[in-house]
Write a protein that holds these residues in place. Structure first.
Motif, short mmCIF file in Angstrom:
data_model
loop_
_atom_site.label_atom_id
_atom_site.label_comp_id
_atom_site.label_asym_id
_atom_site.label_seq_id
_atom_site.Cartn_x
_atom_site.Cartn_y
_atom_site.Cartn_z
N SER A 1 21.04 -55.22 -9.66
CA SER A 1 20.57 -54.93 -11.02
C SER A 1 19.48 -55.91 -11.46
O SER A 1 18.55 -55.53 -12.19
CB SER A 1 21.75 -55.00 -12.01
N ASP B 1 18.77 -55.73 -3.60
CA ASP B 1 19.12 -54.37 -4.04
C ASP B 1 20.23 -54.49 -5.06
O ASP B 1 21.39 -54.14 -4.83
CB ASP B 1 19.57 -53.55 -2.82
N ARG C 1 16.22 -54.70 -9.90
CA ARG C 1 15.70 -53.50 -10.57
C ARG C 1 15.08 -53.85 -11.92
O ARG C 1 14.05 -53.31 -12.32
CB ARG C 1 16.81 -52.46 -10.72
#
Length: 320
Positions: A74, A72, A77
């Motif tokens: 950067s 979880d 993502r």
């Protein structure tokens, strides 16, 4: 049948596998233990065998869903955004709060050979339960998995998929020890030459492939780099040559092979013809730096397989 025209209804492809960020170091050579080499250049790329295999199949036009996990963070993502751009269904890639996104350090030498060390991170949290949710919502198709996830999760997931009528491709990579545990009959195992020795303890390729095929009561496709591949089952041995390629970086060639193989099988190709196509795709991938950068589209793959196309004058370049 041409590669763009399936022989019957196209089946979905599900990849149960890893997702990493690759830290790629290009160096004159790979350091020996205790040695420091200071001439490398660094780039960051996306990798992980599972994600790579999913991208390879999607580039050819496959309907591909990836089951995996990221941190979880950067990096996770950004990795998901890249999968979106590649057309991979990543709805079943979980974000794990307690672990970072997996990372691989890939060292590539001047000849294109590589050495890889992986920190699994969130990949260690992937479980067979993650796949079970998919099997209940997707029609039976082709499952591809690898050993960059916890091996117990892989073995359990393979059992669930086989029982549900899925064709299963097991890429036993990385492999450092003999294969253990119960595996369902009929699986297709795709080790490279080094993995084949580790899995069986036998150095002769054909004898080792026969041994592994008998152990899993299935089919073995051993990838042999520039020498192509060999398909072995109880009653069949077929050698498939690799085209010549101007190899720059062999990272991801095996993943390209497995993704292309899954795409072929999802479209109803015979196993030997599927391996021929996958070998061409893997060879093409070695002509570019990075695990995914050289993965061909269907148009590029078809162009490379044109009998009138001249061979590339270089060494190496097959799947591994």
């Amino acid at each position: 049948m041409t590669w763009g025209e399936p022989s019957a209804g196209v089946r979905p492809i599900v990849v149960f596998g890893s997702l990493n960020q690759d830290v790629r170091l290009a160096s004159s050579r790979i350091a020996r233990p205790g040695e420091t080499i200071g001439d490398a250049s660094m780039t960051l790329r996306w990798g992980g065998k599972g994600a790579n295999q999913a991208v390879a199949a999607a580039r050819l036009g496959g309907e591909v869903l990836l089951v995996s996990a990221v941190g979880d963070d950067s990096i996770g993502r950004a990795a998901l955004a890249d999968l979106d751009a590649e057309g991979v269904d990543r709805r079943h890639v979980r974000a794990v709060a307690e672990a970072p996104t997996g990372t691989a350090v890939v060292i590539v030498d001047a000849a294109g050979d590589n050495a890889i060390t992986v920190a699994p991170g969130a990949n260690a949290a992937v479980s067979a339960d993650d796949l079970a949710a998919v099997l209940g919502e997707v029609p039976a198709g082709v499952l591809v998995t690898c050993f960059e996830l916890p091996i117990d999760a892989v073995r359990t997931a393979v059992g669930h998929a086989a029982a549900a009528g899925w064709e299963v491709i097991v890429n036993p990579a990385p492999a450092a020890d003999p294969l253990v545990g119960e595996w369902p009959d009929g699986c297709l195992f795709t080790p490279n030459a080094h993995e084949l020795v580790a899995l069986t303890g036998t150095t002769d390729v054909e004898r080792a492939a026969r041994q592994l095929a008998a152990q899993v009561n299935g089919t073995v496709v051993a990838t042999l780099g520039a020498e192509g591949a060999v398909v072995v089952s109880n009653d069949r041995v077929e050698w498939v040559a690799a085209p010549r390629a101007a190899a720059v970086d062999t990272t991801g060639a095996g993943d390209t092979f497995n993704g292309a193989l899954a795409w072929c099988r999802a479209r109803g190709m015979d196993i030997v013809e599927a391996v021929r196509v996958a070998v061409v795709a893997a060879s093409a991938s070695t002509e570019h730096e990075g695990a995914r950068e050289g993965m061909p589209t269907l148009e590029q793959l078809t162009a490379r397989s044109d009998p009138g196309r001249p061979a590339r004058a270089a060494d190496g370049g097959g799947p591994s």
